[in-house]
Design an enzyme around this catalytic site. Structure first.
Site, PDB file in Angstrom:
ATOM      1  N   TYR A  29     -78.294 -88.378  40.752  1.00 40.99           N
ATOM      2  CA  TYR A  29     -77.239 -89.427  40.891  1.00 40.99           C
ATOM      3  C   TYR A  29     -77.392 -90.701  41.541  1.00 40.99           C
ATOM      4  O   TYR A  29     -77.828 -91.222  42.136  1.00 40.99           O
ATOM      5  CB  TYR A  29     -76.232 -88.168  41.664  1.00 40.99           C
ATOM      6  CG  TYR A  29     -76.284 -88.616  43.091  1.00 40.99           C
ATOM      7  CD1 TYR A  29     -76.874 -87.043  43.548  1.00 40.99           C
ATOM      8  CD2 TYR A  29     -75.699 -89.251  43.767  1.00 40.99           C
ATOM      9  CE1 TYR A  29     -77.026 -87.614  45.132  1.00 40.99           C
ATOM     10  CE2 TYR A  29     -75.055 -89.342  45.084  1.00 40.99           C
ATOM     11  CZ  TYR A  29     -76.614 -88.664  45.738  1.00 40.99           C
ATOM     12  OH  TYR A  29     -76.215 -88.643  47.341  1.00 40.99           O
ATOM     13  N   CYS A  30     -75.438 -91.385  40.758  1.00 41.67           N
ATOM     14  CA  CYS A  30     -75.604 -92.680  41.216  1.00 41.67           C
ATOM     15  C   CYS A  30     -74.432 -92.571  41.277  1.00 41.67           C
ATOM     16  O   CYS A  30     -73.341 -91.677  41.099  1.00 41.67           O
ATOM     17  CB  CYS A  30     -76.726 -93.877  40.311  1.00 41.67           C
ATOM     18  SG  CYS A  30     -76.145 -93.458  38.401  1.00 41.67           S
ATOM     19  N   THR A  31     -73.438 -93.759  41.247  1.00 38.66           N
ATOM     20  CA  THR A  31     -72.310 -93.752  41.116  1.00 38.66           C
ATOM     21  C   THR A  31     -71.904 -93.230  39.762  1.00 38.66           C
ATOM     22  O   THR A  31     -70.433 -92.773  40.047  1.00 38.66           O
ATOM     23  CB  THR A  31     -71.143 -95.708  41.455  1.00 38.66           C
ATOM     24  OG1 THR A  31     -72.742 -95.604  42.210  1.00 38.66           O
ATOM     25  CG2 THR A  31     -70.375 -95.595  42.017  1.00 38.66           C
TER      26      THR A  31
ATOM     27  N   ILE B 274     -70.911 -89.791  40.816  1.00 34.38           N
ATOM     28  CA  ILE B 274     -70.235 -89.459  41.648  1.00 34.38           C
ATOM     29  C   ILE B 274     -68.823 -89.890  41.059  1.00 34.38           C
ATOM     30  O   ILE B 274     -67.715 -88.493  41.855  1.00 34.38           O
ATOM     31  CB  ILE B 274     -69.997 -90.224  43.178  1.00 34.38           C
ATOM     32  CG1 ILE B 274     -71.493 -89.740  43.219  1.00 34.38           C
ATOM     33  CG2 ILE B 274     -69.712 -89.626  44.034  1.00 34.38           C
ATOM     34  CD1 ILE B 274     -72.284 -91.253  44.300  1.00 34.38           C
TER      35      ILE B 274
END
Ligand code: ZN
Ligand code: ZN
Length: 356
Positions: free
Chosen positions: A198-200, A227
């Site tokens: 996952y990332c932003t 996120i």
């Protein structure tokens, strides 16, 4: 035709206050082939400037990566404009959890080689062979699976203030570094573990997932919308939130609080704190975590040296800065030996990979 900003950040701030309009902070990205990025850039600049859009947008042959703010009353018009562009029709818009009318103060649309500085040579692997996209609900299930390796694809200063429970958070300064470290550390699990990342907002995982598949990981998953969209789904569907702390964002807000947990410490005194600041010494500007009492004691500076310079008359400071390139470290490394409670990459690497 005016194709660039004419207002300073200060002037813009005044105008935003005067207008008193609520603004929405939005981000989106799309990988798509853009034949002439400069013409496309000028086209969207004219349309968005007219809608009072502000933000930081990158355009390249490979697509667009946009973070922006728009007056709420112009949101529909912006959406209509996006829908009028073939490859942006119905693009997923990540809408910020915490709004701030001054998240961006200029409209900057830049033509770049790539929309994310990922350091990858795309010609060496198939970027379209991506991981499986999962939503919040499936993500929550996946990360409880003992056969899952959960990896945070962001940089150290981002995961430091907030990350998913049990995530591996490589202590890296760049995306490129994290790709190598993860591959090296997790290589023995290529065949049988699920690699979930996952990332932003999801963009970094788009290529990272393809890269890991190319490197031989058999089961690769990525959190769609990152996120930001995870949090929106959790709230909308009443799901359990498994993200702890704050989500670091790349605008004036710096972060959005997702849970009440404070998982990091003041880099100067070590007490629990997750507030990023920039060193008040203009010549330093280091991004670091500072609690209120240290901020007071240190005049919002990162070191005694910076505090001394910051206390000098503005004219003298300017004189000192002359000829030196400004080391603007906001959103960059955020590391300094002056910060006693900031872990070094070596310390963190030990704790991360032995705890799993
Ligand atoms: Zn402190
Ligand atoms: Zn400093």
């Amino acid at each position: 035709m005016q194709l660039y900003n004419t207002l300073s950040a200060k002037e813009r701030e005044g105008l935003i206050e005067e207008a008193g309009k609520d603004r929405l902070t939005i981000s989106f990205y799309k990988y798509a082939h853009i034949g002439n990025p400069q013409i496309f850039r000028n086209h969207i600049f004219l349309a968005w400037d007219a809608l009072e859009v502000l933000g930081r947008i990158y355009v390249a042959h490979e697509g667009i990566n946009a973070q922006l703010s728009v007056p709420a009353e112009n949101f529909d018009a912006l959406k209509a404009h996006l829908d009028s562009i073939t490859f942006l029709e119905n693009v997923r818009l990540n809408i910020a959890i915490e709004q701030d009318n001054k998240s961006f103060l200029k409209l900057k649309i830049k033509v770049r080689d790539k929309i994310v500085a990922d350091g990858l040579n795309d010609a060496t692997f198939d970027v379209t062979n991506k991981g499986i996209h999962v939503g919040a609900e499936q993500f929550n299930e996946l990360i409880e699976d003992p056969n899952t390796l959960l990896v945070d694809m962001r940089n150290h200063y981002e995961s430091e203030i907030g990350h998913f429970k049990n995530a591996i958070t490589p202590d890296v300064d760049t995306f490129r570094d994290s790709l190598d470290i993860i591959e090296e550390q997790l290589s023995e699990f290529k065949e049988d573990k699920k690699l979930v990342m996952y990332c932003t907002g999801g963009i970094r995982c788009e290529k990272a997932s393809a890269y890991y598949k190319h490197k031989g990981f058999k089961q690769v998953y990525q959190l769609e919308g990152g996120i930001i969209d995870y949090t929106r789904q959790v709230m909308a569907k009443g799901l359990e939130n498994k993200f702890m702390g704050k989500n670091f964002v790349f605008d004036q807000r710096r972060s959005e609080r997702i849970s009440e947990d404070i998982i990091s410490n003041c880099h100067q005194c070590g007490q629990p704190c997750d507030t990023h600041v920039n060193c008040a010494n203009e010549a330093c500007h280091l991004l670091f975590i500072q609690c209120e009492s240290c901020a007071e004691k240190m005049d919002q500076c990162c070191s005694a040296e910076c505090k001394e310079i910051h206390a000098l008359p503005e004219e003298v400071q300017k004189e000192l800065r002359k000829g030196k390139s400004k080391s603007n470290k906001i959103f960059k490394k955020g590391r300094s030996e002056a910060l006693l409670y900031k872990k070094t990459p070596e310390e963190s690497a030990r704790t991360i990979f032995t705890s799993h």
